[in-house]
Enzyme design. Structure first.
Site, PDB file in Angstrom:
ATOM      1  CG  ASP A   1      -1.941   1.104   1.184  1.00 33.60           C
ATOM      2  OD1 ASP A   1      -2.954   0.900   0.500  1.00 33.60           O
ATOM      3  OD2 ASP A   1      -1.722   2.162   1.815  1.00 33.60           O
TER       4      ASP A   1
ATOM      5  CG  ASP B   1      -3.561   3.545  -2.195  1.00 39.02           C
ATOM      6  OD1 ASP B   1      -4.495   2.701  -2.168  1.00 39.02           O
ATOM      7  OD2 ASP B   1      -3.235   4.212  -1.209  1.00 39.02           O
TER       8      ASP B   1
END
Length: 518
Positions: free
Chosen positions: A399, A442
């Site tokens: 992440d 993301d």
């Protein structure tokens, strides 16, 4: 066999310009002197024209009629390919001369006895004595001390505004003669014309039937090619199709950097394919003597004892087919090769388009990594393999830290640039067998076969370092790692454990690599 000796053309023994009135009448009892018998012979040959038999049978029927009509001891007819100019078929009424005349098959038409004299004159040569006219070897092969030779002219094909030569018919006698009666010459001319019509018709029927059969087979192959999903599959199918359709033991297919050939193992291997691709053709297709082919191609053909190479390019020159054959290709093979290579070019284009669409269906357009759909199938497959073979599998969830802040600070273009930098770092560090995906806005995932959690951690440290070095803005990564089968025994559980490790890393302050269970 030695052919007609053009250096001995002319003289009393042979008169290409002789007219029917220059000769004497036929002796009583000769077939040409009996009108009813002449009519029967002409009708017999006419029946051969309409019988629809093959070329060889037509030649044999015509030779039998010519021998009887002229009273010769034997008759020999050689048919030439009207477009290629080589001897395609030869027959004789005398079994004793069969071996000698059959050796003419495949030779240039100019090697036929009397060819030059016939094509340069009236098309009828009367040699009551062949001594001094034919070379001794040809006389012995034909067993001809006297001969009457006729040029067969194609009824429809022309060359230089004249009927194209179709072959030569020779009536031969064991002993020299005084002369040839005018009725014999007149009947010989008539029968030669009918023979040419019969042979041309049989040749055309044979060509049409062969082309029809090949086209039916080609349609079936085209259907198979249309369902091929990869260019390599297309080329493999085409190599098989060409080998059958063109009766060619050697096949090379080249298309925009891709190539395949049959047999799969040849002297020179891929170098032969490269040489085929580099061959410079002045036309869309060509037939080459194997000895004139590039060395790598000639070597491959020589190893297979093949003398001819048929090369065809697709209309758009994106694809090339080379077929090595023992026999010289005919017009049917040329047409089929050109059609097949055009079908191949279209099938390759279709397969490449399908590949692009299939790739887009499983590819993230922003980063070029796999997308969520591709990831889910791959993770389940990798877990199944790990459990079946008791091999380690590392799974990683990544992440981008504070990604929303990047978008707010520099807008979406800056965020996109940072995501691409992460993807580039992953691509640079992972192995070919390791597969990377963008599974969220993301969020990234790595499926690492044959890798432990410890090994994955070392790889992820390199990824993080490269991102810090190459990203347009400072970018932090938090990563969670789980190992199969140690941490989980299913794809769902492995994902859950890696995700929990990721969140544990977030709570610990971000920018860390956390192993499941730690």
């Amino acid at each position: 066999m030695t052919g007609y000796d053009s250096g001995r053309d002319g003289g009393a023994a042979i008169d290409p310009g002789a007219t029917l009135d220059d000769t004497h009448a036929s002796p009583a009892g000769h077939p040409a002197s009996d009108p009813a018998r002449r009519e029967r012979l002409v009708l017999a040959l006419a029946e051969a024209i309409g019988a629809g038999v093959d070329v060889t049978a037509t030649l044999a029927a015509a030779a039998a009629v010519l021998r009887e009509a002229t009273g010769a001891d034997r008759a020999i007819i050689a048919m030439c390919d009207p477009e290629r100019g080589f001897v395609a078929d030869v027959v004789t009424t005398d079994p004793a001369t069969r071996g000698a005349v059959e050796r003419l098959g495949g030779q240039p038409a100019a090697s036929l006895p009397f060819w030059r004299g016939l094509t340069g004159g009236s098309g009828l040569l009367a040699a009551p004595a062949t001594a001094g006219v034919l070379e001794p070897a040809a006389r012995a092969d034909l067993r001809a001390d006297a001969a009457l030779a006729m040029l067969l002219r194609h009824p429809t094909v022309t060359r230089d505004d004249r009927p194209a030569p179709l072959g030569v018919a020779v009536c031969a006698w064991d002993a020299a003669r005084d002369e040839f009666p005018r009725e014999v010459l007149r009947l010989a001319r008539t029968l030669a014309g009918q023979t040419a019509v019969a042979v041309a018709g049989a040749h055309n029927r044979a060509q049409a039937a062969a082309l029809s059969d090949r086209l039916s087979e080609l349609v079936a192959w085209a259907a198979r090619l249309s369902s091929a999903e990869r260019p390599a599959e297309v080329l493999s199918l085409v190599a098989h199709a060409a080998s059958e359709l063109l009766a060619a033991p050697f096949i090379s297919v080249v298309s925009e950097g891709a190539a395949t050939h049959r047999p799969t193992s040849l002297p020179g291997g891929a170098r032969a394919d490269d040489a085929v691709a580099r061959m410079n053709l002045a036309a869309a297709y060509a037939v080459h003597d194997a000895g004139a082919a590039p060395p790598a191609v000639a070597g491959a053909l020589g190893a297979l004892a093949l003398d001819w190479l048929l090369v065809a390019d697709s209309a758009d020159r994106s694809c090339r087919l080379a077929a090595g054959r023992a026999a010289m290709p005919g017009t049917v093979e040329e047409r089929v090769a050109r059609l097949l290579v055009d079908v191949t070019a279209e099938a390759v284009r279709r397969a490449r388009a399908y590949e692009r669409l299939a790739r887009l269906a499983v590819t993230d357009p922003l980063t070029g990594l796999g997308n969520r759909a591709a990831f889910e199938g791959r993770l389940a497959e990798a877990v199944s393999h790990s459990l079946r073979y008791a091999r380690p599998l590392a799974f990683v969830v990544i992440d981008v830290d504070l990604f929303r802040n990047l978008n707010e600070r520099g807008g979406h273009p800056l965020g996109d640039d940072c995501l691409r930098a992460v993807a580039d770092a992953i691509r640079t560090e992972v192995r070919g067998a390791d597969i990377a995906y963008r599974i969220g806005g993301d969020e990234f995932a790595l499926v690492l076969p044959e890798t432990t959690a410890h090994g994955a951690t070392a790889l992820l440290e390199r990824v993080a370092a490269r991102v810090r070095s190459d990203a347009p803005e400072p970018v932090g990564l938090t990563m969670g790692v789980a190992q199969c089968p140690d941490d989980a025994g299913t794809a769902e559980e492995l994902y859950r454990r890696a995700d929990l490790a990721l969140f544990a890393g977030k709570r610990a302050g971000r920018g860390v690599i956390r192993r499941a269970g730690e």
